[in-house]
Design an enzyme around this catalytic site. Structure first.
Site, PDB file in Angstrom:
ATOM      1  N   LEU A  84     -16.921 -10.808  -2.481  1.00  0.00           N
ATOM      2  CA  LEU A  84     -17.098 -10.974  -1.043  1.00  0.00           C
ATOM      3  C   LEU A  84     -17.904  -9.780  -0.539  1.00  0.00           C
ATOM      4  O   LEU A  84     -17.968  -8.640  -1.266  1.00  0.00           O
ATOM      5  CB  LEU A  84     -15.830 -10.876  -0.267  1.00  0.00           C
ATOM      6  N   ASP A  86       0.827  -1.240   0.079  1.00  0.00           N
ATOM      7  CA  ASP A  86       0.169  -0.095  -0.083  1.00  0.00           C
ATOM      8  C   ASP A  86       0.968   1.340  -0.089  1.00  0.00           C
ATOM      9  O   ASP A  86       1.986   1.209   0.579  1.00  0.00           O
ATOM     10  CB  ASP A  86      -0.881  -0.051   1.265  1.00  0.00           C
ATOM     11  N   GLY A 128     -36.598  -2.614   2.785  1.00  0.00           N
ATOM     12  CA  GLY A 128     -36.083  -1.644   3.786  1.00  0.00           C
ATOM     13  C   GLY A 128     -35.899  -0.223   3.408  1.00  0.00           C
ATOM     14  O   GLY A 128     -36.825   0.207   2.766  1.00  0.00           O
ATOM     15  N   LYS A 147     -21.919   2.762  -6.141  1.00  0.00           N
ATOM     16  CA  LYS A 147     -21.118   3.216  -6.994  1.00  0.00           C
ATOM     17  C   LYS A 147     -21.166   2.319  -8.183  1.00  0.00           C
ATOM     18  O   LYS A 147     -20.836   2.743  -9.435  1.00  0.00           O
ATOM     19  CB  LYS A 147     -19.739   2.988  -6.306  1.00  0.00           C
ATOM     20  N   ASN A 197     -23.198  -7.187  -9.398  1.00  0.00           N
ATOM     21  CA  ASN A 197     -23.764  -6.257  -8.269  1.00  0.00           C
ATOM     22  C   ASN A 197     -25.046  -5.611  -8.957  1.00  0.00           C
ATOM     23  O   ASN A 197     -26.119  -5.078  -7.901  1.00  0.00           O
ATOM     24  CB  ASN A 197     -22.792  -5.280  -8.366  1.00  0.00           C
ATOM     25  N   CYS A 215     -20.200  -0.585  -2.464  1.00  0.00           N
ATOM     26  CA  CYS A 215     -20.244  -1.101  -3.765  1.00  0.00           C
ATOM     27  C   CYS A 215     -21.721  -0.906  -4.606  1.00  0.00           C
ATOM     28  O   CYS A 215     -21.393  -0.291  -5.708  1.00  0.00           O
ATOM     29  CB  CYS A 215     -20.246  -2.786  -3.550  1.00  0.00           C
ATOM     30  N   PHE A 219     -31.654 -11.308  -1.085  1.00  0.00           N
ATOM     31  CA  PHE A 219     -31.629  -9.976  -1.666  1.00  0.00           C
ATOM     32  C   PHE A 219     -32.991  -9.416  -1.972  1.00  0.00           C
ATOM     33  O   PHE A 219     -33.252  -8.681  -2.906  1.00  0.00           O
ATOM     34  CB  PHE A 219     -30.794  -9.846  -2.471  1.00  0.00           C
TER      35      PHE A 219
HETATM   36  C1  UGA Z   1     -21.937  -6.334  -2.276  1.00  0.00           C
HETATM   37  C2  UGA Z   1     -22.292  -7.875  -2.779  1.00  0.00           C
HETATM   38  O1  UGA Z   1     -23.176  -8.513  -2.144  1.00  0.00           O
HETATM   39  C3  UGA Z   1     -21.032  -8.705  -3.092  1.00  0.00           C
HETATM   40  O2  UGA Z   1     -21.334  -9.739  -3.700  1.00  0.00           O
HETATM   41  C4  UGA Z   1     -19.826  -7.967  -3.598  1.00  0.00           C
HETATM   42  O3  UGA Z   1     -18.701  -8.588  -3.925  1.00  0.00           O
HETATM   43  C5  UGA Z   1     -19.509  -6.506  -3.019  1.00  0.00           C
HETATM   44  O4  UGA Z   1     -20.775  -5.630  -2.882  1.00  0.00           O
HETATM   45  C6  UGA Z   1     -18.789  -5.861  -3.776  1.00  0.00           C
HETATM   46  O5  UGA Z   1     -18.779  -5.378  -5.045  1.00  0.00           O
HETATM   47  O6  UGA Z   1     -17.678  -5.464  -3.306  1.00  0.00           O
HETATM   48  P1  UGA Z   1     -21.761  -5.419   0.141  1.00  0.00           P
HETATM   49  O7  UGA Z   1     -21.572  -4.218  -0.435  1.00  0.00           O
HETATM   50  O8  UGA Z   1     -20.872  -5.895   1.520  1.00  0.00           O
HETATM   51  O9  UGA Z   1     -21.701  -6.537  -0.776  1.00  0.00           O
HETATM   52  O10 UGA Z   1     -23.094  -5.733   1.010  1.00  0.00           O
HETATM   53  P2  UGA Z   1     -24.530  -6.613   0.759  1.00  0.00           P
HETATM   54  O11 UGA Z   1     -24.621  -7.648   1.709  1.00  0.00           O
HETATM   55  O12 UGA Z   1     -24.668  -6.806  -0.592  1.00  0.00           O
HETATM   56  O13 UGA Z   1     -25.647  -5.380   0.979  1.00  0.00           O
HETATM   57  C7  UGA Z   1     -25.589  -4.017   0.427  1.00  0.00           C
HETATM   58  C8  UGA Z   1     -26.743  -3.321   0.654  1.00  0.00           C
HETATM   59  O14 UGA Z   1     -27.738  -3.431   0.419  1.00  0.00           O
HETATM   60  C9  UGA Z   1     -26.864  -3.061   2.390  1.00  0.00           C
HETATM   61  O15 UGA Z   1     -27.189  -1.548   2.446  1.00  0.00           O
HETATM   62  C10 UGA Z   1     -27.830  -4.054   2.695  1.00  0.00           C
HETATM   63  O16 UGA Z   1     -28.420  -3.686   3.798  1.00  0.00           O
HETATM   64  C11 UGA Z   1     -28.823  -3.830   1.463  1.00  0.00           C
HETATM   65  N1  UGA Z   1     -29.762  -4.992   1.021  1.00  0.00           N
HETATM   66  C12 UGA Z   1     -29.059  -6.186   1.014  1.00  0.00           C
HETATM   67  C13 UGA Z   1     -31.152  -4.699   1.255  1.00  0.00           C
HETATM   68  O17 UGA Z   1     -31.559  -3.773   1.663  1.00  0.00           O
HETATM   69  N2  UGA Z   1     -31.839  -5.902   1.176  1.00  0.00           N
HETATM   70  C14 UGA Z   1     -31.457  -7.116   0.916  1.00  0.00           C
HETATM   71  O18 UGA Z   1     -32.261  -8.075   0.901  1.00  0.00           O
HETATM   72  C15 UGA Z   1     -30.111  -7.390   0.821  1.00  0.00           C
END
Ligand code: UGA
Length: 464
Positions: A155, A33, A275, A285, A230, A282, A271
Site C-alpha cells: 500500500l 500496540d 522531480g 529506508k 520498492n 519506505c 513512477f
Molecule cells: C511506497 C510504494 O509505492 C508502495 O507500493 C509500498 O507499499 C510502500 O512504499 C511501502 O513500502 O510501505 P509510499 O512511500 O506511500 O509507497 O509512496 P509513493 O507513492 O511510492 O511515493 C514515494 C516517493 O516517490 C514520494 O516522495 C513521491 O513523491 C516520489 N515519486 C513517486 C516521484 O518522485 N516520482 C514518481 O513518479 C513517483
C-alpha cells in the site's frame, strides 16, 4: 481451520490499515500496540493518520468487529492468525532494525496456546522468517505448533485503503501447505471477488480490471519481492530524474520523454515523474536496507548506490536552481507550497520538501510554508525556524519567489493571476512539474521546473 479472529500487532500505517480492512472483509480483528496512549486514542475514535476512507472504516467497525488493545498476550491466546506490522526503522549502516519484530516473536512464543500462523506484514529483509522461527522455538516453553508466513503489503500512503482492498496482487510466502491454505481462505473475499459485489464496499479506484491474483511463493521469495519491488520503483524514479538532468543540458523536455518511454508497455508510465527525488518512510529506508542485505549475502548491489546518489543529488540540483534564480538567499522571503513527502498525506518522514526547507533556512532564507495536511507534523519538526501560513495565498504574499515542493492536487490549480499579484518577484520554482512554461509565462511568471526549459532571466526583467 476457519479464520475467525485475527490479531494485528502494530497500529502504524500498515497495521492500522490492515486491521481496518480485515474488519471490512468480515473478520473480527484485534489491533495491538504497546503505545497505550495510541490505543486509548484509537478507542476514543481518533484517527491518527490522514488517509482516505480510513475514518469511515474505523467508524464502521470500531467496537464491533475491530478492537484496539495493549495486551499482546491476550491477542495471541485468542487468535490463531497474528500479523506482525511493527516498525523496522533503519540503523546507521542502512540495515533494518528488527528488534521490535524479535520482541513480538518472543512474546508470541511465551503465550502460544495452540497452532498459530505468524504473518510478517512489516517490510523485512530476507531470512527474517527464519529468525522468527528460531526465536519462537528457543523461547517457547513447551512443544508448539506454528508457521511463519511472509505476506508483504504494497500500500501507498494516501491511497492505502484502496490499495489494500483493490491490490494488483497478493503475495503469500508460505513454506507449508497448511499455512498457504489459511492465507488463501483469509483473502478469499478479495480473490473470489465476493467483496467487490457487496453494496457498501469502499468504491474501487479507476482501472481495476478484476479480482487480484494471489501469488504463492516461499517465505524467502516473498520477503525479496517486497524489497525488490520498492527498490525497482525507486530506481525508476532515479532513472527518470537522471534523464531529466540530461534534458536540461540539451534543451529537451522530460515530460515528453517520460511519455514516450512510459508508453512502452514493458516499461509502463507510472513512477516516471521527475522531480526533487523520492522520500517517505519506505523508499529511502528500503533501498538502503536491500543494499545492506545484499552485501551481507556477499553481493555488491552497486546499482542501488547509484539510485540513492541520484536521489540525493536531485535535491542539491534544485537548491542550485533556487540560488540561480535568487542569487543570495540570506534574508530572502520564500513562499513554500508543500511539506509532506508527497500529496494526499500528512507524512513528512524523509520528505524532500522538509530537507529543502531546512537547507534554505540554514542559508538564511525566511520561509513561509503551507501544506493542506502536514502542518501539525511540520510544526513539530521545524518549530519556529519557519513561519506557517494558513493558505496558499498567505504563503505567496510578498514572497521573493514561490516554491512548489509537494504534488498536492490544489497546487496544480493555483490562481496564477492572483499569485502574480502577490509575489514580490514573479518567480515560481516547481519541484514537481505541475505546470507548463507557457502557462506560467502567460501569467507573467518566470518558471523553473525539472528537466524542462526554464524562463530566461530576460523574461524576468520583462515582467518584473
Ligand atoms: C511506497 C510504494 O509505492 C508502495 O507500493 C509500498 O507499499 C510502500 O512504499 C511501502 O513500502 O510501505 P509510499 O512511500 O506511500 O509507497 O509512496 P509513493 O507513492 O511510492 O511515493 C514515494 C516517493 O516517490 C514520494 O516522495 C513521491 O513523491 C516520489 N515519486 C513517486 C516521484 O518522485 N516520482 C514518481 O513518479 C513517483
Amino acid at each position: 481451520m476457519k479464520v475467525n479472529k485475527i490479531a494485528v500487532v502494530g497500529s502504524g500505517y500498515v497495521g492500522l490499515v490492515a486491521a481496518a480492512c480485515f474488519a471490512e472483509l468480515g473478520y473480527s480483528v484485534v489491533c495491538v500496540d504497546n503505545d497505550l496512549e495510541r490505543v486509548a486514542a484509537l478507542n476514543r475514535g481518533e484517527v491518527p493518520i490522514h488517509e482516505q476512507f480510513l475514518p469511515e472504516l474505523l467508524e464502521r467497525h470500531r467496537n464491533h468487529r475491530l478492537h484496539f488493545s495493549g495486551s499482546l498476550a491476550e491477542a495471541v491466546q485468542s487468535c490463531s492468525i497474528i500479523f506482525v506490522a511493527v516498525g523496522t526503522p533503519p540503523k546507521d549502516n542502512g540495515e533494518a532494525d528488527l528488534s521490535y519484530v524479535e520482541s513480538v516473536a518472543r512474546e508470541i512464543a511465551q503465550n502460544i496456546n495452540g497452532y498459530k500462523v505468524i504473518v510478517e506484514k512489516s517490510t523485512v529483509p530476507v531470512y527474517t522468517s527464519n529468525w522468527i522461527r528460531r526465536v519462537m522455538l528457543l523461547t517457547a516453553q513447551a512443544e508448539c505448533e506454528f508457521d511463519v508466513v511472509s505476506n508483504p503489503e504494497f500500500l501507498r500512503e494516501g491511497t492505502a485503503v484502496t490499495d489494500f482492498l483493490y491490490p494488483d496482487r497478493i503475495v503469500v510466502g508460505a513454506d507449508t501447505p497448511r499455512a498457504a491454505k489459511i492465507l488463501r481462505d483469509l483473502y478469499s473475499p478479495l480473490t473470489s471477488g465476493s467483496y467487490y459485489g457487496s453494496l457498501d464496499k469502499i468504491p474501487e479506484p479507476d482501472g481495476i480490471t478484476g479480482p487480484p491474483p494471489m501469488i504463492v511463493t516461499t517465505a524467502k521469495s516473498a520477503e525479496l519481492i517486497k524489497h525488490a519491488s520498492n527498490a525497482f520503483l525507486a530506481m525508476k524514479i532515479s532513472f527518470i530524474n537522471a534523464v531529466a538532468n540530461i534534458c536540461e543540458e540539451v534543451g529537451a523536455d522530460i515530460e515528453q520523454v517520460a511519455e514516450g518511454v512510459g508508453s512502452d508497455s514493458r516499461i509502463g508510465p507510472r513512477f516516471l515523474r521527475a522531480g526533487i527525488g523520492y522520500g517517505g518512510s519506505c523508499f529511502p529506508k528500503d533501498v538502503a536496507a536491500f543494499r545492506a542485505v545484499a552485501l551481507e549475502c556477499g553481493y555488491e548491489f552497486g546499482l542501488l548506490d547509484e539510485v540513492m546518489k541520484i536521489n540525493e543529488t536531485q535535491r542539491q540540483r534544485f537548491m542550485k536552481k533556487i540560488r540561480t534564480a535568487l542569487w543570495t538567499l540570506k534574508g530572502k522571503k520564500l513562499g513554500v507550497l508543500g511539506l509532506a513527502f508527497k500529496g494526499r498525506t500528512d507524512d513528512i518522514r524523509e520528505s524532500p520538501a522538509i530537507a529543502l526547507v531546512e537547507e534554505l533556512v540554514a542559508e538564511g532564507a525566511c520561509v513561509t510554508a503551507y501544506d493542506p495536511a502536514a502542518m501539525t507534523r511540520a510544526q513539530e519538526a521545524l518549530g519556529t525556524r519557519i513561519k506557517f501560513a494558513e493558505s496558499i495565498s498567505q504563503a505567496a504574499e510578498g514572497a521573493d519567489a514561490l516554491l512548489i515542493l509537494t504534488d498536492w492536487d490544489e497546487f496544480a490549480s493555483l490562481d496564477l493571476s492572483q499569485i502574480r499579484k502577490q509575489l514580490r518577484y514573479p518567480i515560481v520554482l516547481d519541484g514537481r512539474n505541475l505546470y507548463s512554461l507557457e502557462e506560467m509565462e502567460a501569467h507573467g511568471l518566470m518558471y523553473v521546473s525539472v528537466g524542462r526549459r526554464a524562463s530566461a532571466l530576460k523574461q524576468l526583467a520583462k515582467v518584473g
